[in-house]
Design an enzyme around this catalytic site. Sequence first.
Site: not given
Length: 594
Positions: A440, A536
Site C-alpha cells: 500500500c 492487504h
Amino acid sequence: MDEDLLKKYWAVVKTELETFKPGPNEDCNYYPCHFKGQDCAYCYCPFYPCMDQRLGKMVHKEGDDEEVWSCQDCYWTHRSDVAKLISENFPFSEEPPADEIRAEIKKKIEEKCPVSAKPLMILGTTSGAGKSIIASAFCRVFSDMGYNVAPFKSQNMSLNSMAISDGEIARAQYLQAIAARTDPEVSMNPILLKPQGDDVSQVVVNGSVYKNMPVSEYYENFTVNEGINIVTNAWEYLRRTRDIVVIEGAGSPAEINLSECELSNMKAAEIANAPCILVVNMIRGGAFAYAYGTITLLSPAHRKHIKGIIFNNMYGSADCLDSGIKKLESMLGIPVLGVIPHIEHALPEEDSQDLKSSKDGNDIAIVHLPRISNFTDFDALSLSGVSVKFVRQPNELRTARAIVIPGTKNTFAHMAWMKENGFFETLKELRGKVPILGICGGYQILGKSIYDTEGIEGDVKAAEGLGFLDVSTVFDTTDKKTVQVCGCLENGEEIRGYEIHMGKTESHEKPLITLDDGSPEGSISPDGMVIGTYLHGIFDLPPFRDYFLEKSSITSSEEVDYDAEVDKDLDLMAETLRSNIDMKVIMKIMEDGV
C-alpha cells in the site's frame, strides 16, 4: 381490515408461505424498502396489521383522514431468521388464521427473535484493557448460544481497517463480526477515525470517506451534531435486526475533558440504554485504583449503567485478589463478575502500541513507521514460525533476510521520516541483496515519485520515492478505493486480499498479480528483488507467503491456515470467558437493563 380485503390479502400471504423464496429480491423496483440486504420472502406480512407499537404505527392515508396501520419502519419480518421461523410455524390454511392464532405464532417467534436487541457494552479503564478481545469473546459465546448477535463500536480510532462489501470498518469490528458468525457491515462501526497527523484525522462515515477533520472541529461541531445522528441510526438498524448487540467502548469512559462531546463511551451507552461491564487490565498494575477511579469519575447518571467489573489478563492465581475484590464491591456497590487469566493467543491487536516482534531472530524486518497502518498484515507470518521484527533503526535492516515497508496513512510524512532517519540510504545499500516488499503506502514509497496536486495529505505537492520500481503515484482526488479482490500471482498461484488506499499508481513494471477482472495489480522489478502491491491481507493464505519466503530463502516451520487459527483462538477466548464468568449473571444483567 375488512373481511373481503383480509381474504384477498391472505391469498397473497398464502402464496408466499407455500413458495417461500427467502433472501433479498433485488429485481424489485422497491428494493430495499426497509433496509439493504433485507429478506423479501414476506412482502405481505402474515401478521398485518399486528398493531404492535414497537414495529409500526397508525398513519393517515395520503389525502385522506382515514388512518391505516403502517409497518414501513418494521425490520423484524425482513430478518432472514424471522422469515425462516414464519415459514416453519404458519399454517397453510385456505382462510386467514384467527387473530389469536397469529398472535400466538408471533409470540413464539419473538421468544427466539426479539423485536429489539438486548445490548451489552464493554468499557475499559484504559486503552489496551482488553475490550476488543473480551467483546469478541462475548460475540462468540452468544453465537454459540444460538443468538443472532452483532458487534457495535460507534467510533473507533484505528489505522487497522478492513475493506468489506459496503465500505471500510475497523479491523477490530471485523474480527468481532467473525466471532459473531455474521457478515461484517459498516453499521457495526459507523465512524472510523484514521489519524493523518497529531491533530488531524480522516473521518470515515458508514464506510466511506467523509472529510479530513482537525480535532477541534471534530469535538466542537461534528460529535455534537451529525455525529449523534450517524451513531443513532447505526444503532437503530442493529437493534432492529439482531437479538443481542455487543457494544465496545473506546479508551476510558472517564475522560472528563471529553464527557460532553464524546460518542464512543457513555454517549453510546445512553443511545443504546446499555448496561455496561468495565474491564481492567491486571498487567498494568493498580487495577483496583483504575476500577475505583474510573467509576467514581463518572456522573451519577452514567454510573448507573455500570453493572459489573471484570479483571482481565491475570497471571497466576486470582485468589490473592479476594480481599481486595470484597472491599471494592463494598465501596462501589458494583459486583466483580470474574477474573480472566492471561491467555496466549494470535488474535489481531487493536493498537500499534501493542506491536511485538514475533520471536528471536530477524528473518523479516518491517519498518516501524510512526503511524503504521494495517500491521495485522504480518500476523500470519509470525504464526508460520517466521521471525518478524518491527524495526525503528535503519541498521537493524542489515541483518534481515527480507524487508517490508508496510502500509501508511501518511505517505509523504513517512517518506520524509524515512529519509531523515537514514532508512532511504540503508535501503539503497541493500537493494538487490535482499527482497524488499512494499504494501500500500509502502508500495508508493518504492516508486519514483508521488504527486499530491490537491493537497490531500498536506502542503507538500510532490516528493521523490526510493525509485526501486518504475511507478508513480498521484493523489488527485478524495475518492478512496476499498475493495476485496482475488487474482493470480505472476507464478499462477491464486491469492486474495483487500485494498484500502488513496491515490492511483501507474506502473511500467511487470505486474505482480492479475486480478479476476483481468486488470494488473502491483509491480515486480526485472530482477524480482523488489515487489509492490496494494493488497492487504496478502500473507493470510499460503501462496503469497510461500512466494515471498522462497525469494528470501526463508523456510517456515509450519503451514498455517490463518483464518482457521483466528477462529480457533476465538473459540479459546469464548471458552475462557465461559469458565470464569457466570453467563447466567450476564444474561440477567441484559434482561434487567439499566
